[in-house]
Enzyme design. Sequence first.
Site, PDB file in Angstrom:
ATOM      1  N   ARG A   1     -11.021 -24.610  -2.642  1.00  0.00           N
ATOM      2  CA  ARG A   1     -11.706 -24.223  -3.320  1.00  0.00           C
ATOM      3  C   ARG A   1     -11.501 -23.958  -4.414  1.00  0.00           C
ATOM      4  O   ARG A   1      -9.805 -24.271  -4.977  1.00  0.00           O
ATOM      5  CB  ARG A   1     -11.059 -22.165  -2.416  1.00  0.00           C
ATOM      6  CG  ARG A   1     -12.263 -21.208  -2.280  1.00  0.00           C
ATOM      7  CD  ARG A   1     -11.520 -20.295  -2.251  1.00  0.00           C
ATOM      8  NE  ARG A   1     -10.047 -19.854  -2.939  1.00  0.00           N
ATOM      9  CZ  ARG A   1      -9.333 -19.327  -2.841  1.00  0.00           C
ATOM     10  NH1 ARG A   1      -9.005 -18.071  -1.563  1.00  0.00           N
ATOM     11  NH2 ARG A   1      -7.808 -19.065  -2.922  1.00  0.00           N
TER      12      ARG A   1
ATOM     13  N   HIS B   1     -15.634 -12.362   3.854  1.00  0.00           N
ATOM     14  CA  HIS B   1     -15.082 -13.451   4.147  1.00  0.00           C
ATOM     15  C   HIS B   1     -14.199 -13.720   5.496  1.00  0.00           C
ATOM     16  O   HIS B   1     -13.087 -12.779   5.172  1.00  0.00           O
ATOM     17  CB  HIS B   1     -15.521 -14.117   3.223  1.00  0.00           C
ATOM     18  CG  HIS B   1     -14.376 -15.195   2.656  1.00  0.00           C
ATOM     19  ND1 HIS B   1     -14.325 -14.253   1.427  1.00  0.00           N
ATOM     20  CD2 HIS B   1     -13.331 -15.874   2.669  1.00  0.00           C
ATOM     21  CE1 HIS B   1     -13.160 -14.875   0.934  1.00  0.00           C
ATOM     22  NE2 HIS B   1     -12.465 -15.892   1.471  1.00  0.00           N
TER      23      HIS B   1
ATOM     24  N   HIS C   1     -11.855 -10.305   4.451  1.00  0.00           N
ATOM     25  CA  HIS C   1     -10.936 -10.023   3.354  1.00  0.00           C
ATOM     26  C   HIS C   1     -11.314 -10.677   2.399  1.00  0.00           C
ATOM     27  O   HIS C   1     -12.381 -11.179   2.087  1.00  0.00           O
ATOM     28  CB  HIS C   1      -9.444 -10.682   3.432  1.00  0.00           C
ATOM     29  CG  HIS C   1      -9.775 -12.551   3.179  1.00  0.00           C
ATOM     30  ND1 HIS C   1     -10.117 -13.357   4.419  1.00  0.00           N
ATOM     31  CD2 HIS C   1      -9.562 -13.394   2.738  1.00  0.00           C
ATOM     32  CE1 HIS C   1      -9.770 -14.141   4.298  1.00  0.00           C
ATOM     33  NE2 HIS C   1      -9.754 -13.887   2.949  1.00  0.00           N
TER      34      HIS C   1
ATOM     35  N   ASP D   1     -10.908 -12.190  -1.722  1.00  0.00           N
ATOM     36  CA  ASP D   1     -10.022 -13.435  -2.172  1.00  0.00           C
ATOM     37  C   ASP D   1      -9.208 -12.050  -3.261  1.00  0.00           C
ATOM     38  O   ASP D   1     -10.133 -11.786  -4.016  1.00  0.00           O
ATOM     39  CB  ASP D   1      -9.985 -14.477  -2.392  1.00  0.00           C
ATOM     40  CG  ASP D   1     -10.679 -14.805  -1.887  1.00  0.00           C
ATOM     41  OD1 ASP D   1      -9.896 -14.875  -0.407  1.00  0.00           O
ATOM     42  OD2 ASP D   1     -11.421 -15.896  -1.787  1.00  0.00           O
TER      43      ASP D   1
END
Length: 317
Positions: A308, A293, A143, A145
């Site tokens: 993150r 990723h 996917h 983000d």
Amino acid sequence: MTATTTTTTTTPAVPALRTAQIPPNGLYEGHRVLRRLPDGVQERPYELFGVTPQSATIGAEISGVDLSRPLTPRLREELNRALLEWKVLFFRQQHLTSLQQREFARNWGELETNPLLETGDSEDVVRFDKGAGTAPTFENVWHTDVTFRERPALGAVLQLREVPPRGGDTMWADMAAAYDNLPDDVRARIDHATAEHDFLPGFRRFYGPERLAPLQDLFPPVTHPVVRTHPENGRRMLFVNTSFTTRIHGLERSESDELLRLLFQQAHVPEFQVRFRWQAGDIAFWDNRATQHYAVNDYGDARRVAERVAIAGDRPY
């Protein structure tokens, strides 16, 4: 009178083969075009840090930089050039505090919050704390983000705080290389196409209606180009993903589904990928505009803790 002799040459018959055909619109063996730099961009040395490439087009380990210290304008510019050229940068053993991680990310813009994910010690720090009995999140799926936002994230800075004894790697795929290697007829179909992105398919995998329904008005479906142009270097990149892209506009549902399946598959090509094996304190900084990723959940009940910070982006075109 001399007799003339005529020689007849018999062409051997071509052996007959049975009918056999690979189904169309899949992934095939063969040569890949692996072009790391956009046309017209020349290779230049890096002066302020070391760069160790991790694959042909994507991923480089950066040495000689302490991310806990403020960046000079020159260092920020050179790191940004490395990010554009390699798409994901790895920094070993940084052990940043959340504040230091946020301050590093802020060199690239305002930070993004995400009400759909658990947070750390600040609303702009997302915390993934996985272990025995914890709920699944975005693992084991390719996917990009937050493409369900009108302005998806520019990039993200991820740090592993606790690493399982084995497994737990993260992979990234180069979506510029994915676009370069599409057949000409497929590129012709998608170069000016747009697609719908929606947060529901991705998050429905692990949240129920009671959690998602109140957020539907906050995150309505959005439209993005199927192929976006990188705003800093002009590179064309495939911009659809399994988690959030629901349909291509202007096509019948069956045709859209078939084409999207083909496009989703491109992230699975090994030549377009880099895989990173984490140690505690490592940092990965990736260009969310140019990559997908995949967090590999192969560590069983062991604990894996990551934080993150995402950088707000612009509207794709």
